[in-house]
Design a protein around this motif. Structure first.
Motif, PDB file in Angstrom:
ATOM      1  N   ILE A  76       0.935  -1.179  -0.060  1.00  0.00           N
ATOM      2  CA  ILE A  76       0.063   0.090   0.169  1.00  0.00           C
ATOM      3  C   ILE A  76       0.758   1.220   0.031  1.00  0.00           C
ATOM      4  O   ILE A  76       1.940   1.198   0.885  1.00  0.00           O
ATOM      5  CB  ILE A  76      -1.042   0.027   1.183  1.00  0.00           C
ATOM      6  CG1 ILE A  76      -1.791  -1.169   1.116  1.00  0.00           C
ATOM      7  CG2 ILE A  76      -1.582   1.281   1.282  1.00  0.00           C
ATOM      8  CD1 ILE A  76      -2.978  -1.182   0.245  1.00  0.00           C
ATOM      9  N   GLU A  77       0.666   2.325  -0.955  1.00  0.00           N
ATOM     10  CA  GLU A  77       1.325   3.416  -0.815  1.00  0.00           C
ATOM     11  C   GLU A  77       0.529   4.361  -0.556  1.00  0.00           C
ATOM     12  O   GLU A  77      -0.838   4.686  -0.914  1.00  0.00           O
ATOM     13  CB  GLU A  77       1.849   3.526  -2.321  1.00  0.00           C
ATOM     14  CG  GLU A  77       2.939   3.014  -2.851  1.00  0.00           C
ATOM     15  CD  GLU A  77       3.552   3.513  -4.321  1.00  0.00           C
ATOM     16  OE1 GLU A  77       3.770   4.535  -4.446  1.00  0.00           O
ATOM     17  OE2 GLU A  77       3.291   2.524  -5.166  1.00  0.00           O
ATOM     18  N   ALA A  78       0.793   5.143   0.616  1.00  0.00           N
ATOM     19  CA  ALA A  78       0.400   6.324   1.163  1.00  0.00           C
ATOM     20  C   ALA A  78       1.279   7.743   1.197  1.00  0.00           C
ATOM     21  O   ALA A  78       1.550   8.109   2.365  1.00  0.00           O
ATOM     22  CB  ALA A  78      -0.212   6.027   2.687  1.00  0.00           C
ATOM     23  N   GLU A  79       1.144   8.229  -0.064  1.00  0.00           N
ATOM     24  CA  GLU A  79       2.158   9.384  -0.206  1.00  0.00           C
ATOM     25  C   GLU A  79       1.330  10.637  -0.457  1.00  0.00           C
ATOM     26  O   GLU A  79       1.845  11.628  -1.082  1.00  0.00           O
ATOM     27  CB  GLU A  79       3.234   9.306  -1.134  1.00  0.00           C
ATOM     28  CG  GLU A  79       4.099   8.022  -0.837  1.00  0.00           C
ATOM     29  CD  GLU A  79       5.155   7.651  -1.976  1.00  0.00           C
ATOM     30  OE1 GLU A  79       5.543   8.534  -2.663  1.00  0.00           O
ATOM     31  OE2 GLU A  79       5.789   6.475  -1.851  1.00  0.00           O
ATOM     32  N   ASP A  80      -0.121  10.487  -0.531  1.00  0.00           N
ATOM     33  CA  ASP A  80      -0.938  11.510  -0.588  1.00  0.00           C
ATOM     34  C   ASP A  80      -1.869  11.426   0.545  1.00  0.00           C
ATOM     35  O   ASP A  80      -2.655  10.520   0.808  1.00  0.00           O
ATOM     36  CB  ASP A  80      -1.733  11.432  -1.981  1.00  0.00           C
ATOM     37  CG  ASP A  80      -2.432  12.540  -2.333  1.00  0.00           C
ATOM     38  OD1 ASP A  80      -3.260  12.993  -1.417  1.00  0.00           O
ATOM     39  OD2 ASP A  80      -2.497  13.045  -3.460  1.00  0.00           O
ATOM     40  N   PRO A  81      -2.220  12.568   1.214  1.00  0.00           N
ATOM     41  CA  PRO A  81      -2.949  12.575   2.505  1.00  0.00           C
ATOM     42  C   PRO A  81      -4.500  12.349   2.158  1.00  0.00           C
ATOM     43  O   PRO A  81      -5.156  11.715   3.011  1.00  0.00           O
ATOM     44  CB  PRO A  81      -2.810  13.840   2.922  1.00  0.00           C
ATOM     45  CG  PRO A  81      -2.389  14.812   1.798  1.00  0.00           C
ATOM     46  CD  PRO A  81      -1.505  13.876   1.176  1.00  0.00           C
ATOM     47  N   HIS A  82      -4.961  12.324   0.786  1.00  0.00           N
ATOM     48  CA  HIS A  82      -6.201  12.067   0.507  1.00  0.00           C
ATOM     49  C   HIS A  82      -6.649  10.818  -0.326  1.00  0.00           C
ATOM     50  O   HIS A  82      -7.624  10.432  -0.898  1.00  0.00           O
ATOM     51  CB  HIS A  82      -6.864  13.333  -0.340  1.00  0.00           C
ATOM     52  CG  HIS A  82      -6.505  14.604   0.473  1.00  0.00           C
ATOM     53  ND1 HIS A  82      -7.410  14.865   1.704  1.00  0.00           N
ATOM     54  CD2 HIS A  82      -5.766  15.843   0.143  1.00  0.00           C
ATOM     55  CE1 HIS A  82      -7.013  16.122   2.022  1.00  0.00           C
ATOM     56  NE2 HIS A  82      -5.962  16.365   1.342  1.00  0.00           N
ATOM     57  N   MET A  83      -5.377  10.013  -0.708  1.00  0.00           N
ATOM     58  CA  MET A  83      -5.400   8.981  -1.650  1.00  0.00           C
ATOM     59  C   MET A  83      -4.621   7.755  -1.118  1.00  0.00           C
ATOM     60  O   MET A  83      -3.374   8.027  -0.950  1.00  0.00           O
ATOM     61  CB  MET A  83      -5.160   9.619  -3.130  1.00  0.00           C
ATOM     62  CG  MET A  83      -5.491   8.367  -4.082  1.00  0.00           C
ATOM     63  SD  MET A  83      -5.365   8.832  -5.876  1.00  0.00           S
ATOM     64  CE  MET A  83      -3.269   9.173  -5.688  1.00  0.00           C
ATOM     65  N   VAL A  84      -5.171   6.621  -1.242  1.00  0.00           N
ATOM     66  CA  VAL A  84      -4.376   5.480  -0.842  1.00  0.00           C
ATOM     67  C   VAL A  84      -4.084   4.663  -2.256  1.00  0.00           C
ATOM     68  O   VAL A  84      -5.106   4.330  -2.915  1.00  0.00           O
ATOM     69  CB  VAL A  84      -4.740   4.652   0.317  1.00  0.00           C
ATOM     70  CG1 VAL A  84      -4.149   3.349   0.291  1.00  0.00           C
ATOM     71  CG2 VAL A  84      -4.673   5.347   1.475  1.00  0.00           C
ATOM     72  N   LEU A  85      -2.779   4.200  -2.573  1.00  0.00           N
ATOM     73  CA  LEU A  85      -2.609   3.612  -3.883  1.00  0.00           C
ATOM     74  C   LEU A  85      -2.406   2.092  -3.181  1.00  0.00           C
ATOM     75  O   LEU A  85      -1.428   1.620  -2.415  1.00  0.00           O
ATOM     76  CB  LEU A  85      -1.411   3.833  -4.636  1.00  0.00           C
ATOM     77  CG  LEU A  85      -1.085   3.353  -5.931  1.00  0.00           C
ATOM     78  CD1 LEU A  85      -1.973   3.230  -6.689  1.00  0.00           C
ATOM     79  CD2 LEU A  85       0.158   3.719  -6.409  1.00  0.00           C
ATOM     80  N   ASP A  86      -3.529   1.057  -3.918  1.00  0.00           N
ATOM     81  CA  ASP A  86      -3.183  -0.372  -3.286  1.00  0.00           C
ATOM     82  C   ASP A  86      -2.527  -0.914  -4.630  1.00  0.00           C
ATOM     83  O   ASP A  86      -3.182  -1.301  -5.388  1.00  0.00           O
ATOM     84  CB  ASP A  86      -4.880  -0.790  -3.151  1.00  0.00           C
ATOM     85  CG  ASP A  86      -4.773  -2.214  -2.686  1.00  0.00           C
ATOM     86  OD1 ASP A  86      -3.708  -2.934  -3.016  1.00  0.00           O
ATOM     87  OD2 ASP A  86      -5.891  -2.723  -2.283  1.00  0.00           O
ATOM     88  N   ASN A  87      -1.607  -1.406  -4.399  1.00  0.00           N
ATOM     89  CA  ASN A  87      -0.788  -2.092  -5.330  1.00  0.00           C
ATOM     90  C   ASN A  87      -0.808  -3.804  -5.343  1.00  0.00           C
ATOM     91  O   ASN A  87      -0.152  -4.527  -6.248  1.00  0.00           O
ATOM     92  CB  ASN A  87       0.718  -1.780  -5.494  1.00  0.00           C
ATOM     93  CG  ASN A  87       0.898  -0.181  -5.727  1.00  0.00           C
ATOM     94  OD1 ASN A  87       0.473   0.193  -6.450  1.00  0.00           O
ATOM     95  ND2 ASN A  87       2.058   0.108  -4.954  1.00  0.00           N
ATOM     96  N   GLY A  88      -1.483  -4.158  -4.297  1.00  0.00           N
ATOM     97  CA  GLY A  88      -1.719  -5.565  -4.282  1.00  0.00           C
ATOM     98  C   GLY A  88      -0.581  -6.458  -4.002  1.00  0.00           C
ATOM     99  O   GLY A  88       0.382  -5.895  -3.427  1.00  0.00           O
ATOM    100  N   PHE A  89      -0.529  -7.613  -4.310  1.00  0.00           N
ATOM    101  CA  PHE A  89       0.450  -8.330  -3.932  1.00  0.00           C
ATOM    102  C   PHE A  89       1.955  -8.053  -4.957  1.00  0.00           C
ATOM    103  O   PHE A  89       1.735  -7.957  -6.058  1.00  0.00           O
ATOM    104  CB  PHE A  89       0.280  -9.749  -3.923  1.00  0.00           C
ATOM    105  CG  PHE A  89      -0.502 -10.406  -2.901  1.00  0.00           C
ATOM    106  CD1 PHE A  89       0.200 -10.678  -1.658  1.00  0.00           C
ATOM    107  CD2 PHE A  89      -1.855 -10.417  -2.867  1.00  0.00           C
ATOM    108  CE1 PHE A  89      -0.527 -11.276  -0.519  1.00  0.00           C
ATOM    109  CE2 PHE A  89      -2.505 -10.919  -1.747  1.00  0.00           C
ATOM    110  CZ  PHE A  89      -1.977 -11.229  -0.748  1.00  0.00           C
ATOM    111  N   VAL A  90       3.053  -7.754  -4.283  1.00  0.00           N
ATOM    112  CA  VAL A  90       4.309  -7.716  -5.149  1.00  0.00           C
ATOM    113  C   VAL A  90       5.345  -8.740  -4.617  1.00  0.00           C
ATOM    114  O   VAL A  90       5.399  -9.233  -3.599  1.00  0.00           O
ATOM    115  CB  VAL A  90       4.659  -5.987  -4.806  1.00  0.00           C
ATOM    116  CG1 VAL A  90       3.736  -5.167  -5.314  1.00  0.00           C
ATOM    117  CG2 VAL A  90       4.954  -6.081  -3.278  1.00  0.00           C
ATOM    118  N   PRO A  91       6.578  -8.792  -5.528  1.00  0.00           N
ATOM    119  CA  PRO A  91       7.460  -9.952  -4.941  1.00  0.00           C
ATOM    120  C   PRO A  91       7.976  -9.418  -3.557  1.00  0.00           C
ATOM    121  O   PRO A  91       8.279  -8.203  -3.161  1.00  0.00           O
ATOM    122  CB  PRO A  91       8.429  -9.665  -5.997  1.00  0.00           C
ATOM    123  CG  PRO A  91       7.680  -9.319  -7.119  1.00  0.00           C
ATOM    124  CD  PRO A  91       6.603  -8.262  -6.852  1.00  0.00           C
ATOM    125  N   GLY A  92       8.178 -10.355  -2.882  1.00  0.00           N
ATOM    126  CA  GLY A  92       8.840 -10.107  -1.507  1.00  0.00           C
ATOM    127  C   GLY A  92      10.152  -9.757  -1.480  1.00  0.00           C
ATOM    128  O   GLY A  92      10.918 -10.021  -2.559  1.00  0.00           O
TER     129      GLY A  92
END
Length: 242
Positions: A76-92
């Motif tokens: 999960i990316e939270a680099e914007d106070p009003h929007m969360v970017l859900d990238n799902g599963f990524v390589p460990g």
């Protein structure tokens, strides 16, 4: 939360501290106690497993046990106070600790840890809060060895998994993303095959009341003992209870 205990910005005496007890410091403040309570109550009655992003070996040291290695972690990316970017599963991926067994060989694998008590989750958070942002993903699944085996298998596939392929029935996924540096923010992400709206609404009302009570009593917290007692009430957790 809009008000904070002034003692967070003072020197702490040796012994239990807000950080050791609730992963609270003068950067990631009392809201950490709220996140802990929400995550634990949302996953009640299920077996809890977690993947800490990147700091696999640090968490192993903090918990005193080795993880099950898996190939995927959640992002999960939270680099914007009003929007969360859900990238799902990524390589460990993981830090490479030269003192940890096979760390270099397993640098591209994540670690899945079982959590027994809220204190395990606190210890895990304390181990990962050393960067601009930290993230831990909780998979709360049906208890039992067979379900654990299936969970691990779903995180070790060559094809990229998805939450619908990992979770079943009433199971719950909770992701805590914690921002520490400027430009990074906190996010709590929840998913389940079941409809959790009533539970989430009830918890939202409960924690709104806890926050209000905490802030109303803030001026009465004269020392560390009183503050830790207030954090316990704010979190709604007994740390060593299952």
């Amino acid at each position: 939360m809009t008000q904070h205990w002034p003692g967070l910005f003072q020197e702490w005496s040796p012994g239990p501290t807000p950080f050791t007890e609730y992963a609270v410091n003068n950067n990631n403040m009392e809201e950490m106690a709220v996140y802990l309570g929400l995550a634990w109550h949302l996953t009640a009655g299920l077996a809890r497993y977690t993947i800490p992003t990147y700091y696999r070996d640090d968490v192993a040291q903090a918990l005193g046990r080795e993880p099950v290695l898996v190939d995927w972690e959640y992002e999960i990316e939270a680099e914007d106070p009003h929007m969360v970017l859900d990238n799902g599963f990524v390589p460990g991926r993981s830090t490479m600790d030269r003192h940890a067994p096979n760390s270099w060989e397993n640098a591209n694998r994540a670690g899945l840890f079982e959590l027994s008590t809220p204190r395990d989750l606190v210890s895990l958070l304390c181990a990962v809060l050393g960067d601009a942002t930290a993230e831990v993903s909780l998979f709360a699944v049906a208890p039992g060895a067979d379900r654990r085996t299936d969970l691990v298998a779903s995180l070790c596939t060559s094809a990229r998994p998805s939450l619908p392929s990992v979770l079943r029935d009433e199971e719950v996924f909770v992701d805590l993303t914690i921002g520490s540096d400027v430009g990074y923010y906190d996010a709590v992400t929840v998913a389940s095959p079941a409809d959790l709206q009533l539970r989430i609404d009830a918890l939202a009302v409960d924690y709104a009341a806890r926050i209000e009570a905490y802030e109303n009593n803030l001026n009465d917290l004269s020392d560390m003992t009183a503050f830790l007692r207030a954090l316990r009430q704010l979190a709604g957790l007994t740390l060593d209870a299952a």
